[in-house]
Write a protein that holds these residues in place. Structure first.
Motif, short mmCIF file in Angstrom:
data_model
loop_
_atom_site.label_atom_id
_atom_site.label_comp_id
_atom_site.label_asym_id
_atom_site.label_seq_id
_atom_site.Cartn_x
_atom_site.Cartn_y
_atom_site.Cartn_z
N GLU A 83 0.86 -1.19 0.00
CA GLU A 83 0.00 0.00 0.00
C GLU A 83 0.90 1.25 0.00
OE1 GLU A 83 -3.33 1.05 -0.17
OE2 GLU A 83 -2.21 2.94 -0.13
N GLY B 187 -15.84 11.66 2.17
CA GLY B 187 -16.98 11.49 1.28
C GLY B 187 -18.25 11.05 1.98
N GLY B 188 -18.12 10.50 3.17
CA GLY B 188 -19.34 10.03 3.83
C GLY B 188 -19.69 8.68 3.27
N PHE C 170 -10.45 15.16 -5.68
CA PHE C 170 -11.37 15.55 -4.61
C PHE C 170 -10.57 16.07 -3.41
CE2 PHE C 170 -13.68 13.73 -0.90
CZ PHE C 170 -14.95 14.26 -1.11
N TYR D 156 -12.65 9.90 -8.52
CA TYR D 156 -13.75 9.51 -9.41
C TYR D 156 -13.21 9.10 -10.78
CZ TYR D 156 -16.82 12.02 -6.18
OH TYR D 156 -17.50 12.46 -5.07
N ASN E 188 -19.07 1.65 -5.62
CA ASN E 188 -18.94 1.72 -4.18
C ASN E 188 -18.13 0.56 -3.62
OD1 ASN E 188 -20.37 4.14 -3.44
ND2 ASN E 188 -22.14 3.14 -4.34
N GLN E 189 -17.96 0.58 -2.30
CA GLN E 189 -17.16 -0.47 -1.65
C GLN E 189 -17.65 -1.87 -2.01
OE1 GLN E 189 -16.14 0.74 2.71
NE2 GLN E 189 -18.18 1.46 2.27
C1 LIG Z 1 -16.88 11.19 -2.25
C2 LIG Z 1 -17.04 9.71 -2.20
C3 LIG Z 1 -18.13 9.15 -1.52
C4 LIG Z 1 -18.29 7.75 -1.46
N1 LIG Z 1 -19.36 7.23 -0.77
C5 LIG Z 1 -19.50 5.88 -0.67
C6 LIG Z 1 -20.56 5.31 0.09
O1 LIG Z 1 -21.41 6.02 0.64
N2 LIG Z 1 -20.62 3.96 0.19
C7 LIG Z 1 -19.70 3.15 -0.41
O2 LIG Z 1 -19.78 1.93 -0.24
N3 LIG Z 1 -18.70 3.65 -1.16
C8 LIG Z 1 -18.58 5.00 -1.31
N4 LIG Z 1 -17.55 5.53 -2.05
C9 LIG Z 1 -16.71 4.63 -2.84
C10 LIG Z 1 -15.58 3.98 -2.05
O3 LIG Z 1 -14.76 4.97 -1.49
C11 LIG Z 1 -14.77 3.14 -3.04
O4 LIG Z 1 -15.64 2.34 -3.80
C12 LIG Z 1 -13.78 2.19 -2.37
O5 LIG Z 1 -12.89 2.83 -1.48
C13 LIG Z 1 -12.97 1.53 -3.49
O6 LIG Z 1 -12.11 0.58 -2.96
P1 LIG Z 1 -10.87 0.06 -3.81
O7 LIG Z 1 -10.10 -0.83 -2.94
O8 LIG Z 1 -11.39 -0.45 -5.09
O9 LIG Z 1 -10.05 1.36 -4.19
P2 LIG Z 1 -9.38 2.48 -3.28
O10 LIG Z 1 -10.21 2.77 -2.10
O11 LIG Z 1 -9.05 3.58 -4.22
O12 LIG Z 1 -8.02 1.78 -2.80
C14 LIG Z 1 -6.95 1.56 -3.67
C15 LIG Z 1 -5.66 1.61 -2.86
O13 LIG Z 1 -4.56 1.31 -3.73
C16 LIG Z 1 -3.46 2.11 -3.35
N5 LIG Z 1 -2.53 2.17 -4.48
C17 LIG Z 1 -2.72 2.79 -5.67
N6 LIG Z 1 -1.65 2.62 -6.47
C18 LIG Z 1 -0.77 1.85 -5.76
C19 LIG Z 1 0.52 1.32 -6.07
N7 LIG Z 1 1.11 1.55 -7.24
N8 LIG Z 1 1.14 0.57 -5.12
C20 LIG Z 1 0.54 0.34 -3.91
N9 LIG Z 1 -0.66 0.83 -3.59
C21 LIG Z 1 -1.32 1.56 -4.51
C22 LIG Z 1 -4.10 3.44 -3.00
O14 LIG Z 1 -3.25 4.21 -2.17
C23 LIG Z 1 -5.36 2.98 -2.28
O15 LIG Z 1 -5.16 2.86 -0.90
C24 LIG Z 1 -17.37 6.92 -2.12
C25 LIG Z 1 -16.27 7.48 -2.80
C26 LIG Z 1 -16.12 8.86 -2.85
C27 LIG Z 1 -14.95 9.46 -3.59
#
Ligand SMILES: Cc1cc2nc3c(=O)[nH]c(=O)nc-3n(C[C@H](O)[C@H](O)[C@H](O)COP(=O)(O)OP(=O)(O)OC[C@H]3O[C@@H](n4cnc5c(N)ncnc54)[C@H](O)[C@@H]3O)c2cc1C
Length: 533
Positions: free
Chosen positions: A39, A61-62, A345, A455, A491-492
């Motif tokens: 990470e 983001g909430g 953001f 986004y 979303n998550q």
């Molecule tokens: C404003 C906002 C509001 C939201 N509201 C909701 C909600 O109400 N409910 C909900 O369920 N979801 C919500 N979401 C969506 C949610 O935040 C994401 O869907 C979720 O965090 C995505 O998870 P992920 O693991 O796919 O990606 P991310 O959370 O983006 O995690 C990816 C990780 O990879 C790491 N990374 C990137 N490149 C590298 C690299 N080269 N080497 C090592 N590490 C790296 C990053 O640092 C990051 O920690 C919201 C998002 C936003 C922006």
């Protein structure tokens, strides 16, 4: 379980957000493969992390915890149980969200006596426009009519009728989409400003297809019919009561914010023998033809590079970065991936003694009752305001203070992004003062968090995304998952389902790999626009 011996096999996971951590825990639960998570950030959770600023916690983001997937709902509750004492009965609770229902079993101690729990929160989010609060989703009720005034309401009605008589055809842009369904005036009043703030491009330049995919509940006719019918409905009308009950939306929320979920998952991964290295960035990939053999990782603290051999690579890093590291021979693939659009953001956390408010629903210290407020005012740049106290009181160190998140949609490197932190805090406070919500002298403290690539966007070069996907799919042991990992505005829950499918596919020797792209958790619900009665 796989038919092969997975002992001593290593899956490198790039990114410890919800997708990466779900993949790691599921590998440990379901196989003998060792997950090794890198990470780049100093903490886990990705965009769903919680930032702790002097004891005040910020949710970027909430994050509402609700999913249409039973698997996800159960998974979350296994990690953090729902605290007892929050339901209709002591042990059970019915959760309504986005017209979906989940029955929860409550077992954990009450929130006051345990920290490792999820709370049940009732959603309230309103629109702030013309220095007044409007219901969200937009309702055609007395309060809306009062806020708009009779003349404006009539003009909106006229423009709506006009749009119904002469539709824009063909419907090419998002603007056409909005105008055809709402009329030009309602579009300009409630949809144009906010949508353009979020995406940073005029609605004229976003495709109508995007609207069809993302914007729901658009029946103004239904809203008007409902509002008019409501006038003739007796207060004892049971159907109406049912409708109102189903509109009370509730979601789960970890007591200390979304990051608490992912910190706990990380703890369980470590307890089961998995490894997570924070401040370690994947910077290069080694491959033999279409097989990944190793990743090169940079220790962000020491600057040291290390080559780590792997049997699988589960990548949640942006598609743009992943593709560049794979060095495709086809220039078109590199070009498309490199130009995939993103929106960034920023959040300013502001700690206040009190707020200024003429809102009758505000508390004695002026704090509105909302979880978040959409700011539609055209004379400020702020897009949304989070009231963290209303997500969970445990996010705030001193309950006598108000802890706010002022959210700005921007582009990495633009004027807002590059602003010095203290200037940005001052700028954000001035904006809130300008729209009459605070007196700047009541600000006690502030901080700034920047979220790059928050986004993944669906315009521009995204139209040719299939070519990039086909290239990534060609690698036997590569699994791109997650929000930026798949360039999906989700979303998550979607990230978790994709990660879980990747694990299943690994254990089935690659079977079902293509299906990961077809997962549909019913796309995101945080930027939805609805008009209901
Ligand atoms: C404003 C906002 C509001 C939201 N509201 C909701 C909600 O109400 N409910 C909900 O369920 N979801 C919500 N979401 C969506 C949610 O935040 C994401 O869907 C979720 O965090 C995505 O998870 P992920 O693991 O796919 O990606 P991310 O959370 O983006 O995690 C990816 C990780 O990879 C790491 N990374 C990137 N490149 C590298 C690299 N080269 N080497 C090592 N590490 C790296 C990053 O640092 C990051 O920690 C919201 C998002 C936003 C922006």
């Amino acid at each position: 379980m796989s038919s092969t011996d997975n002992t001593a096999k290593v899956a490198v996971i790039a990114g410890a957000g919800p997708a990466g951590l779900t993949a790691a825990l599921e590998l440990l639960r379901r196989s003998a493969i060792t997950p090794l998570v890198f990470e780049s950030d100093s903490q886990v959770g990705g965009i769903s992390k919680t930032v702790n600023y002097r004891g005040n916690r910020m949710d970027l983001g909430g994050h509402r915890f609700f999913s249409k997937s039973d698997w996800v709902m159960r998974w979350w509750q296994e990690i953090l149980p729902v605290a007892a004492g929050q339901g209709e009965s002591a042990t059970s609770l019915r959760l309504n969200y986005q017209q979906q229902t989940h029955d929860l079993v409550l077992g954990a101690p009450a929130p006051s006596s345990s920290d490792a729990v999820m709370l049940v929160r009732q959603r309230l989010s309103r629109i702030f426009y013309r220095r007044r609060f409007f219901d969200y989703p937009l309702k055609l009720n007395v309060s809306t009519l009062q806020n708009m005034g009779l003349v404006e309401t009539l003009l909106i009605g006229l423009s709506y009728s006009q749009a119904k008589i002469s539709q824009r055809s063909p419907e090419i842009s998002l603007e056409d989409f909005f105008v055809n369904r709402f009329g030009a005036r309602l579009y300009r009043t409630f949809f144009k400003e906010y949508t353009e703030k979020v995406w940073g491009v005029p609605c004229r330049e976003i495709s109508a297809e995007w609207g069809a995919q993302r914007i729901k509940g658009l029946s103004v006719t239904k809203a008007i019919t409902h509002a008019v019918a409501g006038r003739f409905r007796s207060s004892a009308d049971t159907l109406q009561k049912q409708t109102e009950t189903s509109l009370i939306e509730r979601f789960l929320y970890p007591k200390f914010g979304p990051g608490q979920m992912w910190d706990e998952v990380a703890r369980q991964i470590a307890a089961r023998g998995g490894e997570i290295r924070v401040r370690h960035k994947v910077v290069a990939i080694e491959r033999r033809d279409f097989e990944i053999t190793a990743v090169v990782v940079k220790d962000e603290s020491s600057g040291m590079l290390q080559t780590v051999p792997c049997d699988y690579l589960i990548s949640t890093m942006p598609v743009r970065d992943l593709t560049a590291m794979l060095k495709p021979s086809d220039d078109t693939v590199i070009r498309i991936a490199d130009r995939l659009p993103y929106r960034d953001f920023m959040t300013a956390g502001l700690l206040l003694k009190r707020m200024v408010s003429a809102d009758p629903r505000a508390a004695a210290n002026g704090m509105p009752p909302d979880n978040w407020i959409y700011i539609q005012e055209p004379d400020v740049k702020i897009g949304r305001l989070q009231v963290f106290n209303n997500w969970s009181p445990a996010l705030v160190a001193d309950p006598a203070t108000i802890w706010l998140g002022l959210e700005y949609f921007c582009r990495e490197g633009d004027g807002l992004w590059s602003m010095d932190d203290s200037r940005f805090i001052d700028f954000a406070a001035r904006e809130l003062e300008k729209i009459g919500m605070i007196d700047r002298r009541d600000v006690l403290d502030g901080t700034v968090v920047r979220v790059p690539k928050a986004y993944p966007a669906y315009f521009g070069e995204y139209r040719d995304f299939d070519k990039v996907r086909a290239h990534l799919d060609g690698f036997r042991n590569l699994y791109p998952v997650g929000r930026n990992g798949m360039h999906r505005y989700n979303n998550q829950d979607h990230s978790m389902l994709a990660a879980n499918s990747a694990v299943s596919s690994i254990l089935k020797l690659g079977e079902g790999k293509a299906d990961i792209w077809n997962i549909n958790a019913e796309e995101g619900y945080h930027e939805e626009i609805e008009a209901v009665a």
